[in-house]
Design a protein around this motif. Structure first.
Motif, PDB file in Angstrom:
ATOM      1  N   ILE A   5       0.852  -1.177   0.000  1.00  4.54           N
ATOM      2  CA  ILE A   5       0.000   0.000   0.000  1.00  4.54           C
ATOM      3  C   ILE A   5       0.893   1.233   0.000  1.00  4.54           C
ATOM      4  O   ILE A   5       1.741   1.398   0.866  1.00  4.54           O
ATOM      5  CB  ILE A   5      -0.922   0.011   1.225  1.00  4.54           C
ATOM      6  N   THR A   6       0.692   2.065  -1.017  1.00  4.95           N
ATOM      7  CA  THR A   6       1.435   3.323  -1.101  1.00  4.95           C
ATOM      8  C   THR A   6       0.451   4.464  -0.865  1.00  4.95           C
ATOM      9  O   THR A   6      -0.752   4.238  -0.733  1.00  4.95           O
ATOM     10  CB  THR A   6       2.091   3.486  -2.487  1.00  4.95           C
ATOM     11  N   SER A   7       0.947   5.666  -0.866  1.00  2.00           N
ATOM     12  CA  SER A   7       0.063   6.819  -0.695  1.00  2.00           C
ATOM     13  C   SER A   7      -0.899   6.964  -1.878  1.00  2.00           C
ATOM     14  O   SER A   7      -1.945   7.610  -1.749  1.00  2.00           O
ATOM     15  CB  SER A   7       0.879   8.096  -0.516  1.00  2.00           C
ATOM     16  N   ASP A   8      -0.573   6.361  -3.027  1.00  2.00           N
ATOM     17  CA  ASP A   8      -1.427   6.440  -4.215  1.00  2.00           C
ATOM     18  C   ASP A   8      -2.541   5.384  -4.233  1.00  2.00           C
ATOM     19  O   ASP A   8      -3.509   5.532  -4.983  1.00  2.00           O
ATOM     20  CB  ASP A   8      -0.600   6.270  -5.486  1.00  2.00           C
ATOM     21  N   THR A   9      -2.414   4.328  -3.447  1.00  2.00           N
ATOM     22  CA  THR A   9      -3.353   3.210  -3.530  1.00  2.00           C
ATOM     23  C   THR A   9      -4.809   3.631  -3.298  1.00  2.00           C
ATOM     24  O   THR A   9      -5.668   3.287  -4.118  1.00  2.00           O
ATOM     25  CB  THR A   9      -2.945   2.078  -2.579  1.00  2.00           C
ATOM     26  N   PRO A  10      -5.134   4.366  -2.229  1.00  2.13           N
ATOM     27  CA  PRO A  10      -6.545   4.769  -2.064  1.00  2.13           C
ATOM     28  C   PRO A  10      -7.068   5.597  -3.237  1.00  2.13           C
ATOM     29  O   PRO A  10      -8.218   5.434  -3.657  1.00  2.13           O
ATOM     30  CB  PRO A  10      -6.532   5.598  -0.771  1.00  2.13           C
ATOM     31  N   MET A  11      -6.226   6.459  -3.801  1.00  3.29           N
ATOM     32  CA  MET A  11      -6.636   7.277  -4.944  1.00  3.29           C
ATOM     33  C   MET A  11      -6.913   6.381  -6.166  1.00  3.29           C
ATOM     34  O   MET A  11      -7.873   6.606  -6.911  1.00  3.29           O
ATOM     35  CB  MET A  11      -5.550   8.298  -5.282  1.00  3.29           C
ATOM     36  N   LEU A  12      -6.090   5.367  -6.379  1.00  3.10           N
ATOM     37  CA  LEU A  12      -6.290   4.453  -7.503  1.00  3.10           C
ATOM     38  C   LEU A  12      -7.574   3.643  -7.332  1.00  3.10           C
ATOM     39  O   LEU A  12      -8.324   3.428  -8.299  1.00  3.10           O
ATOM     40  CB  LEU A  12      -5.082   3.527  -7.652  1.00  3.10           C
ATOM     41  N   VAL A  13      -7.837   3.200  -6.113  1.00  6.40           N
ATOM     42  CA  VAL A  13      -9.076   2.461  -5.838  1.00  6.40           C
ATOM     43  C   VAL A  13     -10.278   3.376  -6.062  1.00  6.40           C
ATOM     44  O   VAL A  13     -11.259   2.981  -6.691  1.00  6.40           O
ATOM     45  CB  VAL A  13      -9.068   1.890  -4.402  1.00  6.40           C
ATOM     46  N   GLN A  14     -10.198   4.605  -5.582  1.00 13.76           N
ATOM     47  CA  GLN A  14     -11.294   5.549  -5.775  1.00 13.76           C
ATOM     48  C   GLN A  14     -11.525   5.832  -7.260  1.00 13.76           C
ATOM     49  O   GLN A  14     -12.664   5.915  -7.712  1.00 13.76           O
ATOM     50  CB  GLN A  14     -11.038   6.853  -5.027  1.00 13.76           C
TER      51      GLN A  14
END
Length: 141
Positions: free
Chosen positions: A60-69
């Motif tokens: 999990i990177t700082s970009d993962t939630p943004m990619l999921v969203q």
């Protein structure tokens, strides 16, 4: 437009036969199923499904939630576009449409995601054209 009710992947029996869903319950089931099904597996609907499962077990990177969203937003936009195409086709063919205002997404109010190593959780809040606000929750693990 009604659809068959599913529970755990099985058809649900109601009084007098198979249970049907319409309105917000139909939207809730449709979106939850789409988010849980792997993208491209349905031979009759090649754009159906999501890639949420690919995030399971990945670092999990700082970009993962943004990619999921972004993926959830893609699924929602595809659903809304499909609704509009069905309405347009009925209008062009001088037919009465089968989608009710309680089944048409007017606005997506929020999309919240939580990503753990083996779980992606999504909470969507939206409003239908009938003014009904609803929440859709889906966990992929």
């Amino acid at each position: 437009m009604k659809t068959l009710a599913l529970s755990g992947g099985d058809l649900v029996l109601g009084s007098g036969g198979l249970q049907m869903l319409d309105g917000p319950a139909k939207i809730r089931q449709d979106i939850a199923l789409c988010l849980g099904e792997e993208y491209g597996l349905d031979p009759y609907h090649s754009g159906w499904g999501s890639v949420l499962k690919k995030y399971l077990g990945m670092p999990i990177t700082s970009d993962t939630p943004m990619l999921v969203q972004a993926e959830v937003n893609r699924v929602l936009q595809q659903y809304i576009t499909n609704q509009q195409q069905r309405l347009d086709a009925a209008s062009l063919n001088n037919q009465q449409h089968t989608i009710t205002t309680s089944e048409i997404i007017r606005t997506v109010n929020s999309v919240d995601v939580t990503v753990l190593y083996d779980t992606v959780s999504v909470l969507i809040n939206l409003t239908t054209m009938a003014g009904q606000t609803m929440t859709i929750s889906r966990t992929v693990s």
